[in-house]
Design a protein around this motif. Structure first.
Motif, PDB file in Angstrom:
ATOM      1  N   PRO A  47       0.831  -1.206   0.000  1.00  0.00           N
ATOM      2  CA  PRO A  47       0.000   0.000   0.000  1.00  0.00           C
ATOM      3  C   PRO A  47       0.865   1.255   0.000  1.00  0.00           C
ATOM      4  N   GLY A  48       0.477   2.214  -0.827  1.00  0.00           N
ATOM      5  CA  GLY A  48       1.196   3.478  -0.873  1.00  0.00           C
ATOM      6  C   GLY A  48       0.579   4.475   0.100  1.00  0.00           C
ATOM      7  N   ASP A  89     -10.023   1.613   0.939  1.00  0.00           N
ATOM      8  CA  ASP A  89      -8.745   2.329   0.863  1.00  0.00           C
ATOM      9  C   ASP A  89      -7.672   1.421   0.274  1.00  0.00           C
ATOM     10  N   ASP A  92      -8.329   0.869  -3.396  1.00  0.00           N
ATOM     11  CA  ASP A  92      -7.982   2.074  -4.158  1.00  0.00           C
ATOM     12  C   ASP A  92      -6.477   2.220  -4.385  1.00  0.00           C
ATOM     13  N   CYS A  93      -5.679   1.789  -3.406  1.00  0.00           N
ATOM     14  CA  CYS A  93      -4.227   1.933  -3.562  1.00  0.00           C
ATOM     15  C   CYS A  93      -3.600   0.718  -4.241  1.00  0.00           C
TER      16      CYS A  93
END
Length: 124
Positions: A47-48, A89, A92-93
């Motif tokens: 994850p970013g 979340d 999305d990443c």
């Protein structure tokens, strides 16, 4: 005092010390279309950006294979809507991918309902 396995976020007398909507930064709607039976799987991509500890826990729960949103919510001890926000979340990443249940277009399919009933009978 918190039990050793619960960590600092739970207290025997007070319960959860961090309010659930604090975990999702007050958001109540996920950006990804998730329901309780949606299956999420890790993509292998890290994850970013900054993710909270609950994001890491949710991602770790998916390591064993496809996991339902309901199961992750139960393991995290968070309301389903908060869990959906956390998981969206991660979707999305690019850290998770989500798959809708196979019966999404026909939830009253007789064969599906019979399979659920058979499963419940075997458990009881």
């Amino acid at each position: 005092m918190a039990a050793p396995q619960d960590g600092p976020w739970l207290d025997d007398a007070a319960g959860r010390l961090v309010r659930p909507y604090t975990v999702s930064n007050g958001r109540t709607r996920p950006t990804a279309p998730l329901d309780l039976l949606s299956l999420v799987m890790p993509t292998g991509t890290a994850p970013g950006g900054h993710m909270g500890p609950e994001h890491s826990q949710a991602l770790g729960l998916c390591d064993a294979g496809p996991t339902s949103v309901a199961e992750i919510a139960a393991q995290l001890r968070l309301p389903a809507v908060v869990t959906k926000v956390l998981l969206s979340d991660l979707v999305d990443c690019g850290a998770l991918t989500a798959k809708a249940p196979a019966f999404r277009h026909n939830p009253t399919d007789r064969s599906l309902l019979e399979a659920v009933l058979d499963g419940l009978r075997r458990r009881l």
